[in-house]
Design a protein around this motif. Structure first.
Motif, PDB file in Angstrom:
ATOM      1  N   ARG A  86       0.161   6.056  -8.823  1.00  0.00           N
ATOM      2  CA  ARG A  86       1.122   6.710  -7.919  1.00  0.00           C
ATOM      3  C   ARG A  86       2.207   7.406  -8.737  1.00  0.00           C
ATOM      4  N   VAL A 108       0.863  -1.179   0.000  1.00  0.00           N
ATOM      5  CA  VAL A 108       0.000   0.000   0.000  1.00  0.00           C
ATOM      6  C   VAL A 108       0.906   1.237   0.000  1.00  0.00           C
ATOM      7  N   CYS A 109       1.876   1.253   0.885  1.00  0.00           N
ATOM      8  CA  CYS A 109       2.868   2.335   0.866  1.00  0.00           C
ATOM      9  C   CYS A 109       4.089   1.827   0.110  1.00  0.00           C
ATOM     10  N   ILE A 110       4.145   2.221  -1.138  1.00  0.00           N
ATOM     11  CA  ILE A 110       5.234   1.761  -1.997  1.00  0.00           C
ATOM     12  C   ILE A 110       6.543   2.434  -1.582  1.00  0.00           C
ATOM     13  N   CYS A 111       6.478   3.679  -1.170  1.00  0.00           N
ATOM     14  CA  CYS A 111       7.694   4.394  -0.754  1.00  0.00           C
ATOM     15  C   CYS A 111       8.445   3.623   0.337  1.00  0.00           C
ATOM     16  N   GLY A 127       3.038   6.130   4.664  1.00  0.00           N
ATOM     17  CA  GLY A 127       2.420   7.423   4.387  1.00  0.00           C
ATOM     18  C   GLY A 127       3.346   8.617   4.502  1.00  0.00           C
ATOM     19  N   THR A 128       4.599   8.386   4.860  1.00  0.00           N
ATOM     20  CA  THR A 128       5.493   9.523   5.111  1.00  0.00           C
ATOM     21  C   THR A 128       6.436   9.814   3.943  1.00  0.00           C
ATOM     22  N   GLY A 129       6.207   9.169   2.801  1.00  0.00           N
ATOM     23  CA  GLY A 129       7.044   9.469   1.632  1.00  0.00           C
ATOM     24  C   GLY A 129       6.343  10.474   0.738  1.00  0.00           C
ATOM     25  N   CYS A 130       5.911  10.013  -0.422  1.00  0.00           N
ATOM     26  CA  CYS A 130       5.307  10.910  -1.415  1.00  0.00           C
ATOM     27  C   CYS A 130       3.900  11.367  -1.025  1.00  0.00           C
ATOM     28  N   GLY A 131       3.249  10.647  -0.125  1.00  0.00           N
ATOM     29  CA  GLY A 131       1.903  11.025   0.312  1.00  0.00           C
ATOM     30  C   GLY A 131       0.773  10.364  -0.463  1.00  0.00           C
ATOM     31  N   TRP A 132       1.094   9.685  -1.551  1.00  0.00           N
ATOM     32  CA  TRP A 132       0.077   9.064  -2.400  1.00  0.00           C
ATOM     33  C   TRP A 132      -0.836   8.110  -1.631  1.00  0.00           C
ATOM     34  N   CYS A 133      -0.268   7.316  -0.755  1.00  0.00           N
ATOM     35  CA  CYS A 133      -1.046   6.253  -0.115  1.00  0.00           C
ATOM     36  C   CYS A 133      -1.917   6.757   1.029  1.00  0.00           C
TER      37      CYS A 133
HETATM   38  S1  FES Z   1       3.377   5.428  -1.341  1.00  0.00           S
HETATM   39 FE1  FES Z   1       3.178   5.821   0.781  1.00  0.00          FE
HETATM   40  S2  FES Z   1       4.156   7.698   1.059  1.00  0.00           S
HETATM   41 FE2  FES Z   1       4.528   7.230  -1.032  1.00  0.00          FE
END
Ligand code: FES
Length: 91
Positions: free
Chosen positions: A76, A7-10, A40-46
């Motif tokens: 994303r 879900v959070c790829i980052c 959720g703390t990378g790009c914010g997409w998720c």
């Molecule tokens: S995919 Fe989760 S913060 Fe980028």
């Protein structure tokens, strides 16, 4: 999306890791999911998707995302391009 997919790829946080965390820790708000490996703390997409699975749990529903992983990952990439977010190692 299956439990092994991210879900959070980052931060490489899978749906399974998130659902286990939510059941164990019972977070009140989605931002607390950042304590699960930085989700959720990378790009914010998720972030909207993190909120969605937490909302499902809090409503007593099963936690799932009805989106194919490839489609999710493509969107994303588009999101990151639109927002000029570039990370080392991105294709
Ligand atoms: S995919 Fe989760 S913060 Fe980028």
């Amino acid at each position: 999306m299956n439990r092994e997919e991210e879900v959070c790829i980052c931060h490489r946080v899978s749906l399974g890791k998130l659902t286990n965390y939510i059941k164990r820790e019972e977070p009140k708000v989605a931002s607390q999911l950042s304590e699960c490996l930085g989700a959720g703390t990378g790009c914010g997409w998720c972030q909207p998707f993190l909120k969605k699975i937490l909302d499902q749990h809090q409503s007593g529903d099963s936690m799932e995302l009805k989106v194919g992983f490839e489609n999710y990952a493509d969107k994303r990439q588009q999101y990151k391009s639109r927002n000029c977010i570039h990370e080392e190692g991105d294709a």
